[in-house]
Design an enzyme around this catalytic site. Structure first.
Site, PDB file in Angstrom:
ATOM      1  N   ASN A 150       0.791  -1.221   0.000  1.00 30.62           N
ATOM      2  CA  ASN A 150       0.000   0.000   0.000  1.00 30.62           C
ATOM      3  C   ASN A 150       0.829   1.279   0.000  1.00 30.62           C
ATOM      4  O   ASN A 150       0.302   2.356  -0.250  1.00 30.62           O
ATOM      5  CB  ASN A 150      -0.936   0.017   1.207  1.00 30.62           C
ATOM      6  CG  ASN A 150      -0.183  -0.166   2.510  1.00 30.62           C
ATOM      7  OD1 ASN A 150       0.315  -1.256   2.793  1.00 30.62           O
ATOM      8  ND2 ASN A 150      -0.072   0.882   3.298  1.00 30.62           N
ATOM      9  N   HIS A 201     -14.218   0.549  -0.217  1.00 27.45           N
ATOM     10  CA  HIS A 201     -13.929   1.962  -0.477  1.00 27.45           C
ATOM     11  C   HIS A 201     -12.595   2.159  -1.193  1.00 27.45           C
ATOM     12  O   HIS A 201     -12.219   3.290  -1.513  1.00 27.45           O
ATOM     13  CB  HIS A 201     -13.991   2.791   0.820  1.00 27.45           C
ATOM     14  CG  HIS A 201     -12.810   2.671   1.722  1.00 27.45           C
ATOM     15  ND1 HIS A 201     -11.863   3.655   1.838  1.00 27.45           N
ATOM     16  CD2 HIS A 201     -12.430   1.693   2.560  1.00 27.45           C
ATOM     17  CE1 HIS A 201     -10.950   3.301   2.710  1.00 27.45           C
ATOM     18  NE2 HIS A 201     -11.270   2.114   3.166  1.00 27.45           N
ATOM     19  N   CYS A 329      -3.586   4.695   7.836  1.00 36.03           N
ATOM     20  CA  CYS A 329      -3.632   4.250   9.225  1.00 36.03           C
ATOM     21  C   CYS A 329      -2.437   4.726  10.035  1.00 36.03           C
ATOM     22  O   CYS A 329      -2.490   4.760  11.260  1.00 36.03           O
ATOM     23  CB  CYS A 329      -3.696   2.720   9.286  1.00 36.03           C
ATOM     24  SG  CYS A 329      -5.156   2.026   8.504  1.00 36.03           S
TER      25      CYS A 329
END
Length: 388
Positions: A150, A201, A329
């Site tokens: 990511n 999402h 995060c």
């Protein structure tokens, strides 16, 4: 505003928004209720489950669980598998570059007494299958490796890992596929994947819906108690409107995935050329821009050594560019990127990373605009660099 933070969240499709609103208005009953309205909501839920299964050949609707997020899916898969198989062995394997929802979960399991091997990666962020093979022991019960990183977009050799683990039937294979669905081919059954996580999402769907594929025959210990929903693995009333809308988002993403990847690789090559022409910036990870490479089509990560990333982010925002640093995060943490350090990046690079991630609304004009603004921001920041 130019939004280049698709790895954190994507703008929902208008069709997805309409679907969610229509279902919310008409089907508000609890899908577990026995009356007609409840049964109608339940049918919509199961229809969405079947639609998801049809997108991943070889999987059955009963193997798909709806959760609140990919973070929850990862926790259910990893903790559920490890705890349910503790009597068989207490050794687990993952990588040093996993998303926090995976990495932190393994650290929690270490505190419970499990032994965890964190596999290293090369300078491109890719794990070696030979390292995984060497780490396997008679006590190994679970391997978890993400498909696409990511932060830097590194693609892991999931097919090769699955082929290896097919020779170790007692070892479960979990894959965090959040950043790959809709951008890359995903072959759950062909690759021997036992558990797979995804998030709505991240594919232009609503927040609050995660997917978890659990291959038939795999037993997990539930993390939550109090209901029989989702085969007892995720008790609580399902969010039917969001789930139905998510199924539509996943369908749109998967069906157009091949064309999207081809288009995005071309855009990424254009962006790479721009960043490489700015001497103050350094690209992290592979610069390959073709199918079959170890670099995702929609992510580019670069560093500005000597400059704080939040300064760059705020300067870009003044230019109407929305980008990010690490995963959403952990983006507020001032610690150096764990991923970049694992890729043997310098400390200066690891604390100054910027992630650009784009999607369907971007074309050459938007990428060229981004390039101009990045050049401008670097020129504005150079005096601060000299003062430092």
């Amino acid at each position: 505003m130019y939004y280049f933070d698709h790895c954190a969240s994507t703008p929902p499709h208008e069709e997805v928004i309409r679907t969610m609103a229509e279902v919310m208005a008409k089907h508000y009953a609890n899908p577990s209720s026995l009356h007609r309205s409840g049964q109608e909501a339940g049918k919509l839920l199961e229809r969405a489950r079947g639609a998801i299964a049809s997108l991943f050949p070889g999987t059955d609707a009963k193997e798909w669980i709806f959760t609140s997020s990919a973070t929850e899916s990862n926790n259910i898969a990893i903790m559920g598998a490890a705890r349910s198989r503790k009597k068989r062995g207490n050794h687990l394997i993952t990588t040093v570059v996993e998303h926090p929802s995976v990495y932190d979960t393994f650290q929690a399991l270490e505190r419970e007494g499990f032994q965890v091997t964190y596999l290293p990666v090369d300078s491109f962020g890719v794990v070696a299958v030979s390292d995984l093979e060497a780490a396997l022991t008679d006590e190994t019960v679970l391997v978890s490796v993400m498909h696409v990183n990511n932060e830097v977009g590194a693609i892991q050799p999931i097919a090769e890992i699955g082929k290896l683990l097919k020779r170790h039937r007692s070892v479960l294979f979990h894959v965090d596929g959040v950043q790959s669905v809709g951008k890359l081919t995903v072959d759950l059954t062909g690759w021997g994947i036992d558990m797979f996580s995804a998030s709505a999402h991240k594919v232009n769907g609503p927040r609050g819906v995660g997917l978890l594929y659990v291959r038939q025959g795999v037993t997990l210990e539930p993390l939550l108690r109090g209901g029989s929903q989702e085969h007892g693995l995720r008790p609580g009333t399902e969010n039917v409107p969001a789930i139905v809308a998510s199924a539509k988002a996943f369908r749109l993403a998967v069906e157009s995935g091949a064309a999207r990847a081809e288009r995005m690789y071309k855009l990424k090559a254009r962006l790479i050329a721009c960043i490489q022409a700015i001497p103050e910036l350094h690209i992290n990870g592979s610069t390959d821009c073709k199918l079959g490479s170890y670099a995702a089509p929609h992510i580019l990560h670069f560093s500005y050594p000597g400059m704080k990333p939040e300064v760059i982010i705020h300067m870009l925002e003044k230019q109407e560019i929305m980008a990010s640093t690490k995963s959403a995060c952990s983006s507020k943490s001032e610690e150096p990127s764990r991923v970049l350090l694992a890729m043997q990046a310098s400390y200066e690079s690891a604390v100054s990373g910027i992630r650009i991630s784009f999607g369907d609304e971007h074309g050459e004009a938007e990428l060229d605009w981004l390039c101009r603004k990045v050049r401008l921001v670097v020129q504005q920041l150079k005096p601060l660099e000299r003062k430092g």
